[in-house]
Each structure stands twice: as C-alpha cells, then as structure tokens.
Design a protein around this motif. Structure first.
Motif, PDB file in Angstrom:
ATOM      1  N   ILE A 267       0.871  -1.175   0.000  1.00 25.46           N
ATOM      2  CA  ILE A 267       0.000   0.000   0.000  1.00 25.46           C
ATOM      3  C   ILE A 267       0.908   1.225   0.000  1.00 25.46           C
ATOM      4  O   ILE A 267       1.812   1.309   0.832  1.00 25.46           O
ATOM      5  CB  ILE A 267      -0.918   0.016   1.248  1.00 25.46           C
ATOM      6  CG1 ILE A 267      -1.838  -1.204   1.249  1.00 25.46           C
ATOM      7  CG2 ILE A 267      -1.722   1.314   1.317  1.00 25.46           C
ATOM      8  CD1 ILE A 267      -2.594  -1.410   2.547  1.00 25.46           C
TER       9      ILE A 267
ATOM     10  N   THR B 282      -0.843   6.937   0.798  1.00 23.42           N
ATOM     11  CA  THR B 282      -2.248   6.524   0.823  1.00 23.42           C
ATOM     12  C   THR B 282      -2.636   6.063   2.225  1.00 23.42           C
ATOM     13  O   THR B 282      -3.683   6.452   2.746  1.00 23.42           O
ATOM     14  CB  THR B 282      -2.487   5.387  -0.194  1.00 23.42           C
ATOM     15  OG1 THR B 282      -2.171   5.865  -1.507  1.00 23.42           O
ATOM     16  CG2 THR B 282      -3.920   4.892  -0.154  1.00 23.42           C
TER      17      THR B 282
ATOM     18  N   TRP C  78      -5.470   7.705   4.739  1.00 24.11           N
ATOM     19  CA  TRP C  78      -6.555   6.954   5.371  1.00 24.11           C
ATOM     20  C   TRP C  78      -6.534   7.165   6.879  1.00 24.11           C
ATOM     21  O   TRP C  78      -7.568   7.429   7.485  1.00 24.11           O
ATOM     22  CB  TRP C  78      -6.430   5.459   5.091  1.00 24.11           C
ATOM     23  CG  TRP C  78      -6.646   5.033   3.683  1.00 24.11           C
ATOM     24  CD1 TRP C  78      -7.223   5.753   2.658  1.00 24.11           C
ATOM     25  CD2 TRP C  78      -6.283   3.771   3.120  1.00 24.11           C
ATOM     26  NE1 TRP C  78      -7.237   5.017   1.514  1.00 24.11           N
ATOM     27  CE2 TRP C  78      -6.674   3.790   1.761  1.00 24.11           C
ATOM     28  CE3 TRP C  78      -5.673   2.639   3.623  1.00 24.11           C
ATOM     29  CZ2 TRP C  78      -6.475   2.709   0.915  1.00 24.11           C
ATOM     30  CZ3 TRP C  78      -5.472   1.559   2.781  1.00 24.11           C
ATOM     31  CH2 TRP C  78      -5.873   1.600   1.438  1.00 24.11           C
TER      32      TRP C  78
ATOM     33  N   PRO D 114     -10.723   4.749   2.296  1.00 27.18           N
ATOM     34  CA  PRO D 114     -10.418   3.703   1.324  1.00 27.18           C
ATOM     35  C   PRO D 114     -11.626   3.460   0.411  1.00 27.18           C
ATOM     36  O   PRO D 114     -12.773   3.469   0.881  1.00 27.18           O
ATOM     37  CB  PRO D 114     -10.142   2.468   2.186  1.00 27.18           C
ATOM     38  CG  PRO D 114      -9.875   2.986   3.560  1.00 27.18           C
ATOM     39  CD  PRO D 114     -10.615   4.278   3.681  1.00 27.18           C
TER      40      PRO D 114
ATOM     41  N   ALA E  65     -10.203  -1.254  -1.737  1.00 26.82           N
ATOM     42  CA  ALA E  65      -9.271  -1.116  -0.608  1.00 26.82           C
ATOM     43  C   ALA E  65      -9.921  -1.593   0.686  1.00 26.82           C
ATOM     44  O   ALA E  65      -9.256  -2.229   1.520  1.00 26.82           O
ATOM     45  CB  ALA E  65      -8.806   0.328  -0.480  1.00 26.82           C
ATOM     46  N   ARG E  66     -11.212  -1.304   0.880  1.00 26.04           N
ATOM     47  CA  ARG E  66     -11.915  -1.786   2.077  1.00 26.04           C
ATOM     48  C   ARG E  66     -11.946  -3.313   2.083  1.00 26.04           C
ATOM     49  O   ARG E  66     -11.755  -3.949   3.121  1.00 26.04           O
ATOM     50  CB  ARG E  66     -13.314  -1.193   2.159  1.00 26.04           C
ATOM     51  CG  ARG E  66     -13.322   0.288   2.483  1.00 26.04           C
ATOM     52  CD  ARG E  66     -14.696   0.816   2.871  1.00 26.04           C
ATOM     53  NE  ARG E  66     -15.734   0.580   1.896  1.00 26.04           N
ATOM     54  CZ  ARG E  66     -16.092   1.434   0.936  1.00 26.04           C
ATOM     55  NH1 ARG E  66     -15.478   2.593   0.822  1.00 26.04           N
ATOM     56  NH2 ARG E  66     -17.069   1.145   0.100  1.00 26.04           N
TER      57      ARG E  66
END
Length: 135
Positions: A93, A97, A101, A108, A112-113
């Motif tokens: 990641i 980013t 978050w 996200p 991404a979640r």
C-alpha cells in the motif's frame, strides 16, 4: 442554502475545528452545545431527545447486527504491531495513501476496504501470498 447562511469549517492537525471567516481568517468554532442542560437530563430524556431527531437516532439492534464492519487502517495496523512504513511495505500500500486513510484525509475505496478486510482476517496469509510463497 444561501452563501450568507453557509459556515465554513476547517479541521486542524491537532484535531480542533475552526470557523473560516469570509476574509480567510479563522476563529475558534463556536460551541453551541448546552452542556449544563444535557448534564441535567435523565437517561430517558436524552433517549427521547435523540429519538425525536432523525439525524441522531441510535441504530436498532437489528441495524447494528447487519451493519458491515470494515476494519480501520490505523486500528488494524496497530493490532498487527506495525509502523506505517512496515504495514505499507508488507501489504503493498503506498505510504502516502495509508497516511491519508489514517489521518482522515480520504477514505479507502471499495476494493481497498475489501483488501483491508482480507488482511484483518488473515494477515499472515496475505503477507505470504504477496511474497509469492505457496502454502
């Protein structure tokens, strides 16, 4: 809503909120909560007040039961006892980013979640899969 009724607020790095005035200057955001009145209310009065406000109604047990739970990046990272740099490197990641978050600058997206959910359920398996190791 007209511009004269619009209030612009800004979240500062220390977590406080300030009001941004039309000239660009800021001032502490006015505290409109009547804390003395709230402290004087019984639990039943607080519940009744919350239920009368459609924006403040508590979730029902059924809503809580069916709510999707998505792990928060910072909570997950801390549970794995990793620094931001270690977590970002291990799970591929981008560090910026992850920081966005964790600091609430953005949320996200759906993939991404889903990825965070998979990491939460099997962090070692994800680590091995990304390292190219076979089970």
């Amino acid at each position: 809503m007209s511009e004269e009724n619009t209030i612009v607020a800004k979240l500062l790095s220390d977590g406080s909120v300030v009001q941004v005035l039309p000239d660009g200057t800021t001032q502490p955001f006015p505290d409109t909560m009547d804390w003395d009145r709230l402290r004087a209310m019984t639990d039943e009065e607080v519940t009744a007040a919350a239920m009368s406000d459609p924006d403040a109604r508590p979730m029902t047990p059924e809503q809580l039961r069916t709510a999707r739970r998505v792990p928060r990046a910072k909570t997950l990272r801390r549970a794995l006892s990793l620094t931001q740099e270690e977590f970002a490197a291990r799970y591929h990641i981008p560090l910026g980013t992850l920081r966005d978050w964790e600091q609430g600058r953005c949320e996200p997206d759906q993939p991404a979640r889903a990825y965070l959910t998979v990491i939460a359920h099997d962090p070692e398996g994800v680590k091995q899969a990304l390292a190219g190791k076979h089970f």
